[in-house]
Scaffold this motif. Structure first.
Motif, PDB file in Angstrom:
ATOM      1  N   ALA A 186       1.012  -1.081   0.188  1.00  0.00           N
ATOM      2  CA  ALA A 186       0.012  -0.015  -0.003  1.00  0.00           C
ATOM      3  C   ALA A 186       0.686   1.259   0.121  1.00  0.00           C
ATOM      4  O   ALA A 186       0.597   2.266  -0.667  1.00  0.00           O
ATOM      5  N   ARG A 187       2.070   1.077   0.638  1.00  0.00           N
ATOM      6  CA  ARG A 187       2.947   2.314   0.676  1.00  0.00           C
ATOM      7  C   ARG A 187       3.487   2.859  -0.807  1.00  0.00           C
ATOM      8  O   ARG A 187       3.769   3.876  -1.075  1.00  0.00           O
ATOM      9  N   HIS A 188       3.831   1.592  -1.367  1.00  0.00           N
ATOM     10  CA  HIS A 188       4.746   1.808  -2.515  1.00  0.00           C
ATOM     11  C   HIS A 188       3.868   1.729  -3.735  1.00  0.00           C
ATOM     12  O   HIS A 188       4.659   1.854  -4.892  1.00  0.00           O
ATOM     13  N   ILE A 189       2.818   1.418  -3.696  1.00  0.00           N
ATOM     14  CA  ILE A 189       2.035   0.962  -5.166  1.00  0.00           C
ATOM     15  C   ILE A 189       1.890   2.153  -5.905  1.00  0.00           C
ATOM     16  O   ILE A 189       1.725   3.383  -5.494  1.00  0.00           O
ATOM     17  N   GLY A 190       2.154   1.914  -7.122  1.00  0.00           N
ATOM     18  CA  GLY A 190       2.301   3.243  -8.125  1.00  0.00           C
ATOM     19  C   GLY A 190       1.644   2.993  -9.399  1.00  0.00           C
ATOM     20  O   GLY A 190       0.810   2.141  -9.498  1.00  0.00           O
ATOM     21  N   ARG A 203       4.542  17.468  12.299  1.00  0.00           N
ATOM     22  CA  ARG A 203       5.311  16.650  11.254  1.00  0.00           C
ATOM     23  C   ARG A 203       5.404  15.187  11.799  1.00  0.00           C
ATOM     24  O   ARG A 203       5.515  14.070  11.139  1.00  0.00           O
ATOM     25  N   PRO A 204       5.748  14.846  13.138  1.00  0.00           N
ATOM     26  CA  PRO A 204       5.725  13.493  13.410  1.00  0.00           C
ATOM     27  C   PRO A 204       4.674  12.316  13.103  1.00  0.00           C
ATOM     28  O   PRO A 204       4.644  11.136  13.016  1.00  0.00           O
ATOM     29  N   GLN A 205       3.435  13.331  13.132  1.00  0.00           N
ATOM     30  CA  GLN A 205       2.243  12.521  12.770  1.00  0.00           C
ATOM     31  C   GLN A 205       1.814  12.624  11.237  1.00  0.00           C
ATOM     32  O   GLN A 205       0.865  11.996  10.710  1.00  0.00           O
ATOM     33  N   ARG A 206       2.829  12.844  10.184  1.00  0.00           N
ATOM     34  CA  ARG A 206       2.523  12.904   8.808  1.00  0.00           C
ATOM     35  C   ARG A 206       2.628  11.168   8.359  1.00  0.00           C
ATOM     36  O   ARG A 206       3.424  10.543   8.883  1.00  0.00           O
ATOM     37  N   PRO A 207       1.477  10.967   7.655  1.00  0.00           N
ATOM     38  CA  PRO A 207       1.498   9.414   7.396  1.00  0.00           C
ATOM     39  C   PRO A 207       2.612   8.958   6.659  1.00  0.00           C
ATOM     40  O   PRO A 207       3.046   9.727   5.708  1.00  0.00           O
ATOM     41  N   ASP A 208       2.759   7.713   6.303  1.00  0.00           N
ATOM     42  CA  ASP A 208       3.615   6.931   5.696  1.00  0.00           C
ATOM     43  C   ASP A 208       2.669   5.775   5.064  1.00  0.00           C
ATOM     44  O   ASP A 208       2.490   4.664   5.670  1.00  0.00           O
ATOM     45  N   GLY A 209       2.166   5.973   3.723  1.00  0.00           N
ATOM     46  CA  GLY A 209       1.016   5.325   3.445  1.00  0.00           C
ATOM     47  C   GLY A 209       0.069   5.003   4.173  1.00  0.00           C
ATOM     48  O   GLY A 209      -0.668   5.797   4.928  1.00  0.00           O
ATOM     49  N   PRO A 210      -0.308   3.841   4.657  1.00  0.00           N
ATOM     50  CA  PRO A 210      -1.410   3.403   5.358  1.00  0.00           C
ATOM     51  C   PRO A 210      -1.036   3.199   6.974  1.00  0.00           C
ATOM     52  O   PRO A 210      -1.914   2.925   7.820  1.00  0.00           O
ATOM     53  N   ASP A 211       0.159   3.831   7.293  1.00  0.00           N
ATOM     54  CA  ASP A 211       0.378   3.916   8.788  1.00  0.00           C
ATOM     55  C   ASP A 211       0.681   5.469   8.980  1.00  0.00           C
ATOM     56  O   ASP A 211       1.210   6.269   8.476  1.00  0.00           O
ATOM     57  N   MET A 212       0.269   5.656  10.381  1.00  0.00           N
ATOM     58  CA  MET A 212       0.443   6.978  11.065  1.00  0.00           C
ATOM     59  C   MET A 212       0.455   6.938  12.529  1.00  0.00           C
ATOM     60  O   MET A 212      -0.553   6.561  12.952  1.00  0.00           O
ATOM     61  N   VAL A 234      -3.222   7.539  -4.055  1.00  0.00           N
ATOM     62  CA  VAL A 234      -2.551   7.434  -2.974  1.00  0.00           C
ATOM     63  C   VAL A 234      -1.084   7.755  -3.151  1.00  0.00           C
ATOM     64  O   VAL A 234      -0.246   8.243  -2.240  1.00  0.00           O
ATOM     65  N   ASN A 235      -0.579   7.136  -4.361  1.00  0.00           N
ATOM     66  CA  ASN A 235       0.913   7.346  -4.568  1.00  0.00           C
ATOM     67  C   ASN A 235       1.439   8.704  -4.964  1.00  0.00           C
ATOM     68  O   ASN A 235       1.894   9.110  -6.061  1.00  0.00           O
ATOM     69  N   LEU A 236       1.140   9.550  -4.154  1.00  0.00           N
ATOM     70  CA  LEU A 236       1.282  10.938  -4.304  1.00  0.00           C
ATOM     71  C   LEU A 236       2.790  11.362  -3.847  1.00  0.00           C
ATOM     72  O   LEU A 236       3.246  10.749  -2.787  1.00  0.00           O
ATOM     73  N   PRO A 237       3.595  12.162  -4.398  1.00  0.00           N
ATOM     74  CA  PRO A 237       5.080  12.487  -3.801  1.00  0.00           C
ATOM     75  C   PRO A 237       5.021  13.399  -2.685  1.00  0.00           C
ATOM     76  O   PRO A 237       3.797  14.096  -2.536  1.00  0.00           O
ATOM     77  N   LEU A 295      -6.377  -1.467   2.838  1.00  0.00           N
ATOM     78  CA  LEU A 295      -5.190  -0.579   3.286  1.00  0.00           C
ATOM     79  C   LEU A 295      -4.888   0.664   2.332  1.00  0.00           C
ATOM     80  O   LEU A 295      -4.385   1.653   2.703  1.00  0.00           O
ATOM     81  N   LEU A 296      -5.505   0.473   1.102  1.00  0.00           N
ATOM     82  CA  LEU A 296      -5.256   1.500   0.223  1.00  0.00           C
ATOM     83  C   LEU A 296      -6.328   2.389   0.390  1.00  0.00           C
ATOM     84  O   LEU A 296      -6.012   3.922   0.522  1.00  0.00           O
ATOM     85  N   ARG A 297      -7.268   1.982   0.879  1.00  0.00           N
ATOM     86  CA  ARG A 297      -8.348   3.272   1.314  1.00  0.00           C
ATOM     87  C   ARG A 297      -8.146   3.733   2.783  1.00  0.00           C
ATOM     88  O   ARG A 297      -7.982   5.117   2.861  1.00  0.00           O
ATOM     89  N   ARG A 298      -7.372   2.907   3.674  1.00  0.00           N
ATOM     90  CA  ARG A 298      -6.912   3.546   4.845  1.00  0.00           C
ATOM     91  C   ARG A 298      -5.779   4.316   4.623  1.00  0.00           C
ATOM     92  O   ARG A 298      -5.626   5.519   5.092  1.00  0.00           O
ATOM     93  N   ALA A 299      -4.844   4.290   3.636  1.00  0.00           N
ATOM     94  CA  ALA A 299      -3.900   5.151   3.214  1.00  0.00           C
ATOM     95  C   ALA A 299      -4.513   6.551   2.824  1.00  0.00           C
ATOM     96  O   ALA A 299      -3.944   7.546   3.121  1.00  0.00           O
ATOM     97  N   SER A 300      -5.572   6.558   1.795  1.00  0.00           N
ATOM     98  CA  SER A 300      -6.161   7.798   1.441  1.00  0.00           C
ATOM     99  C   SER A 300      -6.733   8.361   2.818  1.00  0.00           C
ATOM    100  O   SER A 300      -6.883   9.611   2.814  1.00  0.00           O
ATOM    101  N   ALA A 301      -7.492   7.524   3.647  1.00  0.00           N
ATOM    102  CA  ALA A 301      -8.174   8.236   4.618  1.00  0.00           C
ATOM    103  C   ALA A 301      -7.046   8.926   5.756  1.00  0.00           C
ATOM    104  O   ALA A 301      -7.339  10.198   6.011  1.00  0.00           O
ATOM    105  N   TYR A 302      -6.146   8.321   6.002  1.00  0.00           N
ATOM    106  CA  TYR A 302      -4.940   8.856   6.877  1.00  0.00           C
ATOM    107  C   TYR A 302      -4.472   9.974   6.300  1.00  0.00           C
ATOM    108  O   TYR A 302      -3.989  11.094   7.030  1.00  0.00           O
ATOM    109  N   ARG A 303      -4.012  10.107   5.158  1.00  0.00           N
ATOM    110  CA  ARG A 303      -3.555  11.311   4.432  1.00  0.00           C
ATOM    111  C   ARG A 303      -4.357  12.347   4.411  1.00  0.00           C
ATOM    112  O   ARG A 303      -4.081  13.615   4.552  1.00  0.00           O
TER     113      ARG A 303
END
Length: 546
Positions: free
Chosen positions: A18-22, A309-318, A40-43, A291-299
């Motif tokens: 989920a973190r690296h899908i492109g 800044r410490p709360q900035r998400p990393d893909g589906p993790d935050m 989700v795969n935004l820079p 997990l892709l949906r979760r990554a979108s929601a977290y972002r």
């Protein structure tokens, strides 16, 4: 004791995917996952090299979503805004170009005594959200702040820094809020909260709901406006979540509360999906898709909240759990009881507890967060140890018969996890434990018992449950199950089903909780009253109504 379960290798691999899908995999995944993959795969901000937009070219007010501040420290505070001249459009009404935003912080509301100023970049990769960590400030002081983009100046916000961590502070007043379903009614309670004299607001989850909002705003039943059809669907993609935050943040009462007070936020389930647990969705959806949906929601959550800044998400993790202090008066251990929990036992609803709820391998917080909490208590020098979190911590029986049903989504479904937390508090000598909770759309006041099945057992703390801002519609002072709940749970000292919030005043000698409620939310303009007030003395846990 048997250790709590760690994530499986399969779960770690799904997170990595989920973190690296492109874009290369865009055509190899299926259904909603494919739609999410590209979104989700935004820079990272500043990496995409977007062109710069001259802010003088912005012809409409870009500060439609207001301003906010949060996570106050003794020497800094986080300032937030998001540029969106057309908030109900997917691009917010701006091209995919970065914008320079000016900010300033002053001692006075007219900005005659400015103490800090600077610029920040609103990147299109983060939907033109701005997060400014304003530092080099004085502890325990109120400040005013605002932003400027081109000729446009934002509303003025008021914030404050925390006292110095070693300072013997005499008092603190906080407000706790939760559960603000836009489609269930107006956010009138926020208008009243904006006028309260509080130091900080703790948002305990369900800032938004993923459910569709129809053209008339659900129970708001608009007659003077029509909402775009793009809100009339469940949030799944990054665009969906961003638009839903825009809808909520155009509410004037919510904007007023954010402008009046710094917020400390944590999520529950609806910011992503109802009753999810870690990487397990509510429905039968493949984990990689969820997990892709979760990554979108977290972002989108990070983009739209006053978070550092410490709360900035990393893909589906935050990492949302974090610790704040208010001098030596209070330590706040903000929990995340959604992202790391074991799946609910026996389904998501209510059930009679079986052996699974006492399995020590199951966890509400995850092993790392649990250890962090107990270690923080061990080092705490605060008089009050306050735990803002999501779901009901105290035992809550639903029936007069035994065995009684309980909620599998709350701590009752994770009794071994709750036992470890209570044992840890006792082991390190936490004398004044206060748990702040949301989720259930009612106001509760509980004595936290060492043994909930023995009313004579030692009281070890207090749980204050904030009712919803709007979720559940108007509600009632005395819900239909009031007699059953208060009889089945003798440690339950208060139960009310209206909407509103709770204020808590912490002092050196006692804490006081005032349950503030409004009689209706399905139409605007409701007054606010205090439904009940309770105190608990420092060093003598137990609630007394006043």
């Amino acid at each position: 004791m048997k250790p709590v379960a760690r994530p499986s290798q399969h779960a770690l691999e799904l997170r990595a995917a989920a973190r690296h899908i492109g874009r290369r995999r865009f055509l190899t995944v299926t259904g909603a996952a494919a739609a999410l993959a590209f979104a989700v795969n935004l820079p990272a901000a500043g990496v995409a090299g977007a062109a710069e937009l001259d802010a003088a070219r912005i012809t409409e007010d870009p500060f439609t979503l207001g301003v906010a501040s949060g996570d106050p420290l003794p020497d800094s505070v986080l300032l937030w805004t998001r540029l969106a001249p057309a908030p109900y459009q997917p691009d917010g009404g701006l091209p995919a170009e970065r914008v320079t935003v000016h900010w300033e912080l002053a001692r006075d509301e007219r900005f005659r005594r400015t103490v800090r100023r600077g610029t920040a970049t609103a990147h299109p990769e983060f939907q033109h959200a701005v997060h400014v960590e304003a530092g080099h400030l004085e502890p325990g002081r109120a400040y005013f702040y605002r932003f400027r983009a081109g000729r446009w100046i934002s509303p003025t916000g008021r914030t404050r820094t925390a006292p110095a961590q070693h300072e013997r502070v005499s008092s603190l007043t906080l407000a706790a809020v939760s559960c603000q379903a836009y489609h269930d009614g107006y956010f009138t309670a926020y208008r009243h909260l904006a006028e309260e004299d509080v130091d900080v607001v703790l948002h305990l989850g369900d800032y938004l709901y993923e459910y569709a909002v129809n053209a008339v705003g659900g129970q708001r039943n608009y007659t003077d406006r029509t909402l775009p059809d793009l809100f009339n669907r469940e949030t799944v993609t990054l665009e969906d979540y961003r638009l839903r935050y825009a809808l909520y943040k155009t509410d004037p009462d919510l904007r007023a509360a954010h402008a009046a007070h710094p917020f400390v936020v944590t999520w529950d389930d609806h910011e992503t999906e109802n009753n999810y647990a870690d990487d397990k969705p509510e429905n039968d959806v493949p984990p990689e898709e969820f997990l892709l949906r979760r990554a979108s929601a977290y972002r989108a959550y990070f983009e739209n909240q006053p978070l550092r800044r410490p709360q900035r998400p990393d893909g589906p993790d935050m990492q949302l759990y974090r610790r704040l202090h208010w001098g030596r008066l209070a330590q706040f251990d903000v929990l995340d009881t959604r992202q790391y929990r074991s799946d609910q036992a026996y389904g998501d609803g209510s059930d009679i507890p079986g052996p699974e709820v006492d399995d020590p391998a199951r966890t509400m917080t995850g092993e790392t967060q649990e250890r962090w909490l107990l270690d923080g208590w061990r080092r705490s020098k605060a008089l009050w140890n306050v735990v803002p979190q999501q779901v009901t911590f105290s035992q809550r029986k639903f029936d007069l018969t035994e065995p009684s049903r309980v909620s599998m989504d709350a701590w009752d479904g994770y009794r071994a996890s709750r036992r470890r937390v209570l044992d840890g508090a006792r082991a390190v000598g936490v004398d004044n434990l206060m748990v702040l909770t949301g989720d259930v759309h009612v106001g509760y006041a509980f004595d936290i018992k060492d043994d909930f099945d023995d009313p004579a057992s030692r009281t070890v703390g207090t749980e204050i449950v904030a009712t919803s801002i709007s979720s559940g519609r108007d509600g009632a002072d005395k819900p239909a199950n009031w007699d059953t709940y208060t009889t089945a749970n003798p440690h339950l000292k208060f139960y009310n089903g209206r909407r509103g919030y709770v204020t808590v005043g912490l002092g050196r000698d006692q804490a006081r909780a005032d349950f503030r409620t409004v009689p209706y939310v399905t139409r605007p303009g409701a007054p606010v009253t205090t439904a009940a007030s309770f105190v608990t003395e420092a060093g003598r846990p137990g609630l007394t109504q006043v």
